[in-house]
Design a protein around this motif. Structure first.
Motif, mmCIF file in Angstrom:
data_model
loop_
_atom_site.group_PDB
_atom_site.id
_atom_site.type_symbol
_atom_site.label_atom_id
_atom_site.label_comp_id
_atom_site.label_asym_id
_atom_site.label_seq_id
_atom_site.Cartn_x
_atom_site.Cartn_y
_atom_site.Cartn_z
ATOM 1 N N LEU A 146 0.890 -1.208 0.015
ATOM 2 C CA LEU A 146 0.078 -0.041 -0.038
ATOM 3 C C LEU A 146 0.851 1.234 -0.037
ATOM 4 O O LEU A 146 0.509 2.280 -0.622
ATOM 5 N N SER A 147 1.820 1.241 0.680
ATOM 6 C CA SER A 147 3.030 2.426 0.474
ATOM 7 C C SER A 147 3.457 2.646 -0.870
ATOM 8 O O SER A 147 3.536 3.858 -1.305
ATOM 9 N N LEU A 148 3.558 1.557 -1.545
ATOM 10 C CA LEU A 148 4.047 1.504 -2.943
ATOM 11 C C LEU A 148 3.045 2.292 -3.817
ATOM 12 O O LEU A 148 3.166 3.063 -4.634
ATOM 13 N N THR A 189 -1.419 6.989 7.375
ATOM 14 C CA THR A 189 -2.781 6.123 7.468
ATOM 15 C C THR A 189 -2.618 4.606 7.500
ATOM 16 O O THR A 189 -3.198 3.854 8.306
ATOM 17 N N ILE A 190 -1.949 4.286 6.336
ATOM 18 C CA ILE A 190 -1.666 2.722 6.065
ATOM 19 C C ILE A 190 -0.727 2.228 7.353
ATOM 20 O O ILE A 190 -1.068 1.227 7.512
ATOM 21 N N GLY A 429 -7.426 -2.237 2.851
ATOM 22 C CA GLY A 429 -6.460 -1.095 2.906
ATOM 23 C C GLY A 429 -6.442 -0.078 1.909
ATOM 24 O O GLY A 429 -6.190 1.201 2.071
ATOM 25 N N GLN A 430 -7.093 -0.558 0.819
ATOM 26 C CA GLN A 430 -6.843 0.433 -0.543
ATOM 27 C C GLN A 430 -8.226 1.225 -0.373
ATOM 28 O O GLN A 430 -8.123 2.561 -0.732
ATOM 29 N N HIS A 431 -9.207 0.623 0.377
ATOM 30 C CA HIS A 431 -10.294 1.424 0.580
ATOM 31 C C HIS A 431 -10.178 2.546 1.720
ATOM 32 O O HIS A 431 -10.696 3.467 1.703
ATOM 33 N N VAL A 432 -9.145 2.203 2.516
ATOM 34 C CA VAL A 432 -8.643 3.071 3.690
ATOM 35 C C VAL A 432 -8.004 4.049 2.966
ATOM 36 O O VAL A 432 -8.132 5.547 3.703
ATOM 37 N N MET A 433 -7.138 3.904 2.237
ATOM 38 C CA MET A 433 -6.361 4.908 1.259
ATOM 39 C C MET A 433 -7.390 5.971 0.502
ATOM 40 O O MET A 433 -7.358 6.846 0.525
#
Length: 448
Positions: A146-148, A189-190, A429-433
């Motif tokens: 997710l950081s990527l 956030t991630i 996690g992508q939805h958190v982003m």
């Protein structure tokens, strides 16, 4: 809306087959793609043609990258280079901050390097750091992946932000400035999501796929690689990773600076091609690390990687088949047109158009182009600031992520997780982003 119902029904059936049966993701996606195509009105021949075209496009795009990445990763692992890098990073950052080190790495690396290529190269490092730090592999793997995505989503010169800037007619430097800020907020956030949510999950929460379980069973429980020929130096260990990243970065920088020397530019572009750069990384690894492997394994490692990369390519390419069939049906355009006609807050329109397009056809690049095109009238009329529209569209590209995205399968197969685990860890996690980005867009809309 007549084709939306068959699409949703076909997608639900495909997910059911993946999660509840032993059919596997490859056959489930191909079958799901065919059912969706037929259900949405495509002739059988065109549905099959779309499946094969999508499969071929993905193989052409990332097939060699996955193979070269697997070869490089396997070589680094068996020569103990990843263990050396992990030890050094943990000594600098400390075991308790291993996730921070990986997140920072992902944030920086994915500015010049496509996130799927970077994830393939860095996966062995994540596994080594997980073993040495004692932190959960699943949390570290999701954190890096997710950081990527953070800088890949918001910061030029990656394709999606460049496309939005071009269509909206905004300043590139302004997009990079605000993109970096929002990407940094997303990265934090991630980090919190992985540390305070995923890290707390019991070990059994992260379920391995059947293929990964069989691979783990086949691995001999012999002495550690460390007992073979010691460990290489940190410089020798890190150079095979840095060299390809540096070549790709150099090519990207020359494009951004619009270098006029055509002879120099042609050489740089050739060396900076992702396939060539990774091949040079492999050559660098062999030159620097061969002495740390038994002689019989110097080239055997490459053959082993060829075998292991096959399932990754096939499953990822099946995702390309699904995305191409859905794109051919035009269901994404139907949903986008419906959203633009609704009485929604202006900020939500670009976010939802991009999100639903991503949900339907899987490609962030296609989704942001559609959302940018349909949002342009709002920007031109002054209803939305270009910066706010830019951030909202970028955020929307993470909304609706699921199995029809190639990054999903690259992650799942690199770390051996099954479909359900990848959905509830990476996709959540992508939805958190996505919602973090939307919140940032809202805050900016109060001032811009």
């Amino acid at each position: 809306m007549g084709i939306v119902i068959p699409f949703l029904a076909g997608l639900a059936l495909m997910l059911l087959l993946m999660i509840k049966t032993k059919l596997g993701p490859f056959m489930s996606m191909l079958l799901g793609a065919f059912i969706i195509g037929i259900g949405c009105g495509l002739p059988a021949g065109k549905a099959i043609s779309s499946i094969t075209t999508g499969f071929g496009n993905i193989c052409r795009s990332i097939g060699i990258v996955i193979i070269f990445g697997a070869v490089l990763g396997d070589y680094l692992d068996k020569s103990n280079a990843t263990q050396r890098i992990a030890s050094t990073l943990l000594r600098i950052a400390g075991k308790k901050r291993a996730d921070v080190a990986l997140s920072a790495t992902g944030f920086l690396v994915s500015i010049p390097v496509f996130c799927d290529v970077a994830l393939i190269m860095l996966a062995p490092l994540v596994k080594a750091i997980a073993k040495k730090s004692g932190q959960a592999l699943g949390a570290l793997a999701v954190g890096l992946a997710l950081s990527l995505l953070t800088t890949n989503t918001y910061v030029a010169p990656t394709p999606a932000p460049i496309s939005i800037v071009s269509i909206l007619g905004m300043d590139l430097g302004e997009s990079i400035f605000w993109g970096l800020i929002v990407a940094a907020v997303n990265c934090m956030t991630i980090l919190a999501y992985c540390r305070f949510y995923l890290e707390k999950k019991p070990q059994g929460w992260f379920q391995k796929s059947d293929t990964a379980i069989m691979t783990d069973m086949d691995e001999p429980e012999s002495a550690s690689n460390n007992e073979r020929k010691g460990q290489p130096s940190f410089l020798a260990s890190i150079l095979p990773v840095i060299v390809p990243i540096g070549l790709i970065l150099l090519a990207t920088t020359c494009k951004m600076l619009r270098v006029q020397n055509e002879a120099f530019l042609s050489v740089v572009n050739m060396l900076g091609d992702k396939n060539i750069a990774l091949f040079i990384g492999i050559v660098t690894a062999v030159a620097l690390l061969y002495r740390y492997l038994p002689r019989e394994e110097v080239f055997k490692s490459m053959n082993d990687a060829l075998t292991s990369s096959g399932p990754v390519i096939f499953i990822t390419a099946a995702g390309g088949s699904l995305a191409n069939v859905i794109n051919t049906t035009g269901v994404g355009k139907v949903l986008a047109d419906s959203l633009t006609g609704m009485a929604l807050p202006y900020l939500l329109i670009p976010f939802l158009i991009c999100g639903f397009s991503k949900f339907v056809q899987g490609s962030s690049s296609v989704a942001v182009i559609m959302a940018s095109t349909l949002t342009l009238p709002l920007v031109q009329s002054g209803m939305l600031s270009p910066v706010v529209a830019f951030i909202a569209i970028c955020a929307g590209s993470g909304f609706g992520s699921h199995v029809n995205n190639s990054y999903f399968w690259v992650f799942a197969n690199l770390f051996g997780y099954d479909t359900k685990t990848t959905l509830k860890s990476l996709c959540v996690g992508q939805h958190v982003m996505a919602f973090t980005g939307l919140l940032c867009a809202y805050v900016l809309s109060l001032f811009l």
